[in-house]
Design an enzyme around this catalytic site. Structure first.
Site, PDB file in Angstrom:
ATOM      1  N   PRO A  77      39.389  47.915  38.658  1.00  0.00           N
ATOM      2  CA  PRO A  77      40.578  48.698  38.292  1.00  0.00           C
ATOM      3  C   PRO A  77      41.832  47.839  38.457  1.00  0.00           C
ATOM      4  O   PRO A  77      41.910  47.039  39.391  1.00  0.00           O
ATOM      5  CB  PRO A  77      40.569  49.867  39.282  1.00  0.00           C
ATOM      6  CG  PRO A  77      39.592  49.529  40.340  1.00  0.00           C
ATOM      7  CD  PRO A  77      38.688  48.451  39.832  1.00  0.00           C
ATOM      8  N   GLY A  81      44.727  47.115  44.274  1.00  0.00           N
ATOM      9  CA  GLY A  81      44.459  46.407  45.527  1.00  0.00           C
ATOM     10  C   GLY A  81      43.121  45.708  45.565  1.00  0.00           C
ATOM     11  O   GLY A  81      42.712  45.211  46.609  1.00  0.00           O
ATOM     12  N   SER A  84      42.535  42.353  40.999  1.00  0.00           N
ATOM     13  CA  SER A  84      42.282  42.145  39.562  1.00  0.00           C
ATOM     14  C   SER A  84      43.111  40.994  38.992  1.00  0.00           C
ATOM     15  O   SER A  84      42.615  40.215  38.169  1.00  0.00           O
ATOM     16  CB  SER A  84      42.536  43.431  38.776  1.00  0.00           C
ATOM     17  OG  SER A  84      43.879  43.819  38.905  1.00  0.00           O
ATOM     18  N   ALA A  86      44.292  38.312  40.631  1.00  0.00           N
ATOM     19  CA  ALA A  86      43.783  37.026  41.129  1.00  0.00           C
ATOM     20  C   ALA A  86      42.482  36.654  40.408  1.00  0.00           C
ATOM     21  O   ALA A  86      42.253  35.487  40.072  1.00  0.00           O
ATOM     22  CB  ALA A  86      43.536  37.099  42.634  1.00  0.00           C
ATOM     23  N   ALA A  87      41.639  37.657  40.150  1.00  0.00           N
ATOM     24  CA  ALA A  87      40.379  37.398  39.435  1.00  0.00           C
ATOM     25  C   ALA A  87      40.682  36.928  38.011  1.00  0.00           C
ATOM     26  O   ALA A  87      40.058  35.976  37.514  1.00  0.00           O
ATOM     27  CB  ALA A  87      39.510  38.657  39.414  1.00  0.00           C
ATOM     28  N   ASP A 124      44.553  36.487  48.277  1.00  0.00           N
ATOM     29  CA  ASP A 124      43.772  36.970  47.133  1.00  0.00           C
ATOM     30  C   ASP A 124      43.118  35.813  46.385  1.00  0.00           C
ATOM     31  O   ASP A 124      41.934  35.842  46.071  1.00  0.00           O
ATOM     32  CB  ASP A 124      44.668  37.752  46.149  1.00  0.00           C
ATOM     33  CG  ASP A 124      44.989  39.149  46.637  1.00  0.00           C
ATOM     34  OD1 ASP A 124      44.808  39.409  47.835  1.00  0.00           O
ATOM     35  OD2 ASP A 124      45.427  39.978  45.821  1.00  0.00           O
TER      36      ASP A 124
HETATM   37  O1  PMV Z   1      47.956  42.611  45.585  1.00  0.00           O
HETATM   38  P1  PMV Z   1      47.166  43.361  46.617  1.00  0.00           P
HETATM   39  O2  PMV Z   1      47.329  44.830  46.514  1.00  0.00           O
HETATM   40  O3  PMV Z   1      45.766  42.887  46.697  1.00  0.00           O
HETATM   41  O4  PMV Z   1      47.837  42.988  48.065  1.00  0.00           O
HETATM   42  C1  PMV Z   1      47.884  41.683  48.543  1.00  0.00           C
HETATM   43  C2  PMV Z   1      48.096  41.663  50.021  1.00  0.00           C
HETATM   44  C3  PMV Z   1      49.523  41.569  50.517  1.00  0.00           C
HETATM   45  O5  PMV Z   1      49.410  41.164  51.886  1.00  0.00           O
HETATM   46  C4  PMV Z   1      50.239  42.900  50.465  1.00  0.00           C
HETATM   47  C5  PMV Z   1      50.353  40.544  49.760  1.00  0.00           C
HETATM   48  C6  PMV Z   1      49.960  39.087  49.996  1.00  0.00           C
HETATM   49  O6  PMV Z   1      50.496  38.232  49.273  1.00  0.00           O
HETATM   50  O7  PMV Z   1      49.156  38.796  50.894  1.00  0.00           O
END
Ligand code: PMV
Length: 276
Positions: A77, A81, A84, A86-87, A124
Site C-alpha cells: 500500500p 508506512g 513503498s 524506498a522499495a 527505510d
Molecule cells: O516513511 P515511513 O512512514 O516509513 O517512516 C519513516 C520513519 C521515520 O522515522 C518517521 C522517518 C525517517 O526518516 O526515519
C-alpha cells in the site's frame, strides 16, 4: 515478469521500534516483509510519460534522451508506512543501473528518498536493500535475531500528511525526553514494549484519532498496537503493528470490526534481481 527485461524486486518494511527517534540518532529496529514491489525494465524502448516519484527518479537516473519502458507491480500500500517509496526507488535504481557500485546506487536512492520525504534517517532504504531484521543507528546497521517471525498489520487509513511533514511536526516540538525513551525501547525491543512505544508516539503527536480508537479497542482485549512508520494526524495513521499473546483473540476482534489487515512474515530478503 517479462522476457528480455531486467526484473528487480524489493521488499516493503515495518519499523518495529524507533520511528521518529531514529531521525535524531537513536536506534530503530526494522524488518523486511514478504510483500514486494517488482519492476521490469526494457532499455531503449519508448516509454509512456511517468509522473510523481517515478518521473523524478528517472530524471536522476537516466541520461538526457535515454528512454525506458517500465512495468511496475506492487503489493505494498502506498504511503502507509510500509516503505513503498524506498522499495520503488531501490528497485528502479537497481534495475536501471545494474553496473553501478552499491555505494553509487545508494547515493541515487537517497536523492530519490530525500525528494519524497525531506531529510530522512535512511532506515527505510537500508532495510529494503539489506532485507532481514536490522538495528539501524546513524547510518550504520547490524542484523538482529528476534523470535518474532510474523506480524499483524491493521490499516488505520492512509495518512493525509507526508513523512516529511510528520518529521517536521516532531522537530518543531523538540521532545528530547520522549525521543530518548523511544530509543531505549528500540535498544531492548520485544513485542511486550509495543504498548509503551505507542504511548510515547501519541505524546509525540503522530497518532490520529482514528488509529487511537483502534488501538484502545485492541488494548481492551489485552493486546497492543502501534504506528509503524511516520504516522498521521488529520486522517489515518498508516499501518498499525498489532500484537496479542493469543493471536486468535486479536484476529477475532479484527474480523468483528471489519478492519482491513495484513499478516506478513518478517526478515525477508532485500532487493534482488529476478529471473525472467
Ligand atoms: O516513511 P515511513 O512512514 O516509513 O517512516 C519513516 C520513519 C521515520 O522515522 C518517521 C522517518 C525517517 O526518516 O526515519
Amino acid at each position: 515478469m517479462e522476457k528480455g527485461a531486467v526484473t528487480v524486486s524489493a521488499p516493503g518494511k515495518v519499523i518495529l521500534a524507533g520511528e521518529h527517534a531514529v531521525v535524531y540518532g537513536y536506534p530503530a529496529i526494522a524488518a523486511a516483509i514478504d510483500r514486494r514491489l517488482i519492476i521490469a525494465v526494457r532499455q531503449g524502448k519508448k516509454s509512456k510519460r511517468y509522473t510523481g516519484l517515478v518521473e523524478f527518479a528517472l530524471s536522476q537516473i537516466l541520461k538526457p534522451g535515454e528512454v525506458v519502458d517500465l512495468k511496475i507491480k506492487s503489493k505494498l500500500p502506498i504511503g502507509s508506512g510500509l516503505g513503498s517509496s524506498a522499495a520503488l526507488a531501490t528497485a528502479l535504481v537497481w534495475a536501471l543501473k545494474p553496473s553501478l557500485s552499491v555505494q553509487a546506487k545508494n547515493r541515487l536512492v537517497k536523492i530519490i528518498e530525500d525528494y519524497q520525504h525531506g531529510q530522512s534517517s535512511g532506515v527505510d532504504q537500508v532495510i529494503v536493500r539489506q532485507g532481514g531484521m536490522l538495528k539501524f543507528q546513524r547510518g550504520k546497521f547490524k542484523p538482529v535475531k528476534l523470535k518474532v517471525k510474523q506480524a499483524i498489520l491493521i490499516d488505520s487509513g492512509r495518512p493525509k500528511e507526508t513523512t516529511g511533514e510528520m518529521v517536521k511536526n516532531v522537530a518543531e516540538k523538540k521532545p528530547v525526553t520522549i525521543l530518548k525513551k523511544i530509543g531505549q525501547i528500540a535498544d531492548n525491543w520485544s513485542p511486550g514494549l509495543i504498548k509503551e512505544n505507542e504511548w510515547l508516539l501519541e505524546q509525540l503527536g503522530v497518532v490520529g484519532q482514528k488509529a487511537q480508537k483502534i488501538i484502545r479497542q485492541i488494548e481492551v482485549i489485552g493486546g497492543m498496537a502501534k504506528v509503524c512508520g511516520a504516522g498521521g494526524i488529520k486522517a489515518g495513521s498508516g499501518m498499525l503493528l498489532a500484537h496479542h499473546q493469543d493471536q486468535g483473540k486479536l484476529l477475532k476482534l479484527i474480523k468483528q470490526k471489519h478492519w482491513r489487515y495484513l499478516k506478513v512474515s518478517l526478515g525477508e530478503p532485500g532487493v534482488r534481481y529476478e529471473k525472467n
